[in-house]
Design a protein around this motif. Sequence first.
Motif, PDB file in Angstrom:
ATOM      1  N   GLU A  47       0.826  -1.207   0.000  1.00 56.01           N
ATOM      2  CA  GLU A  47       0.000   0.000   0.000  1.00 56.01           C
ATOM      3  C   GLU A  47       0.863   1.262   0.000  1.00 56.01           C
ATOM      4  O   GLU A  47       0.615   2.198  -0.761  1.00 56.01           O
ATOM      5  N   LYS A  48       1.877   1.281   0.867  1.00 56.20           N
ATOM      6  CA  LYS A  48       2.781   2.433   0.938  1.00 56.20           C
ATOM      7  C   LYS A  48       3.475   2.652  -0.397  1.00 56.20           C
ATOM      8  O   LYS A  48       3.619   3.784  -0.862  1.00 56.20           O
ATOM      9  N   GLU A  49       3.915   1.553  -1.000  1.00 50.63           N
ATOM     10  CA  GLU A  49       4.602   1.639  -2.296  1.00 50.63           C
ATOM     11  C   GLU A  49       3.661   2.226  -3.357  1.00 50.63           C
ATOM     12  O   GLU A  49       4.069   3.064  -4.167  1.00 50.63           O
ATOM     13  N   LEU A  50       2.405   1.789  -3.350  1.00 48.26           N
ATOM     14  CA  LEU A  50       1.420   2.332  -4.306  1.00 48.26           C
ATOM     15  C   LEU A  50       1.295   3.844  -4.144  1.00 48.26           C
ATOM     16  O   LEU A  50       1.311   4.589  -5.128  1.00 48.26           O
ATOM     17  N   ILE A  51       1.164   4.286  -2.894  1.00 48.36           N
ATOM     18  CA  ILE A  51       0.996   5.714  -2.618  1.00 48.36           C
ATOM     19  C   ILE A  51       2.235   6.481  -3.076  1.00 48.36           C
ATOM     20  O   ILE A  51       2.126   7.522  -3.726  1.00 48.36           O
ATOM     21  N   ASP A  52       3.425   5.937  -2.773  1.00 44.45           N
ATOM     22  CA  ASP A  52       4.672   6.586  -3.191  1.00 44.45           C
ATOM     23  C   ASP A  52       4.760   6.708  -4.707  1.00 44.45           C
ATOM     24  O   ASP A  52       5.170   7.730  -5.229  1.00 44.45           O
ATOM     25  N   ARG A  53       4.370   5.642  -5.401  1.00 48.63           N
ATOM     26  CA  ARG A  53       4.548   5.620  -6.858  1.00 48.63           C
ATOM     27  C   ARG A  53       3.414   6.292  -7.629  1.00 48.63           C
ATOM     28  O   ARG A  53       3.655   6.902  -8.662  1.00 48.63           O
TER      29      ARG A  53
END
Length: 151
Positions: A47-53
């Motif tokens: 989830e964090k990676e999605l938000i970052d990207r």
Amino acid sequence: AFVHDCQIETDMEILIPDDYVSNIAERINLYKELDNYETEEELADFEKELIDRFGPIPREVNTLLLVVRIKDMCKRACISNFSGGARGATIEFRNNKFPNPAGLADFIAQQGGLAKVRDNKLVISRDWKSNADKIKGAFSIARELAGKASN
């Protein structure tokens, strides 16, 4: 240990919208990644990676992430098929067996007449008005059954 998959059936759109991740190859990779998550921590990192990207997570992706969590709980409860709609859910257990029959009897009793076993399926009556109600309701049922399975 090999864990059987759980089939989830719903009338909701559960996807990564192309206006969130425009590259189709990237979307396909994200779906594959999602399929391999084992723990809540891994999913939180995803989830964090999605938000970052890609920026803030849209509703459809939140729903997709909830479905991944529901699937995980279904596996723990030995559910082979979870079918949800506006009027509730129909649940089939792998080999028609629940790991903890007393826990299942407990669950049914707690539903106050809104759950019964019919044709080896657990039928739970609900009145879910919105998609949000459906997904939250399915989540809560799967979580309770996963809890009862291991008691």
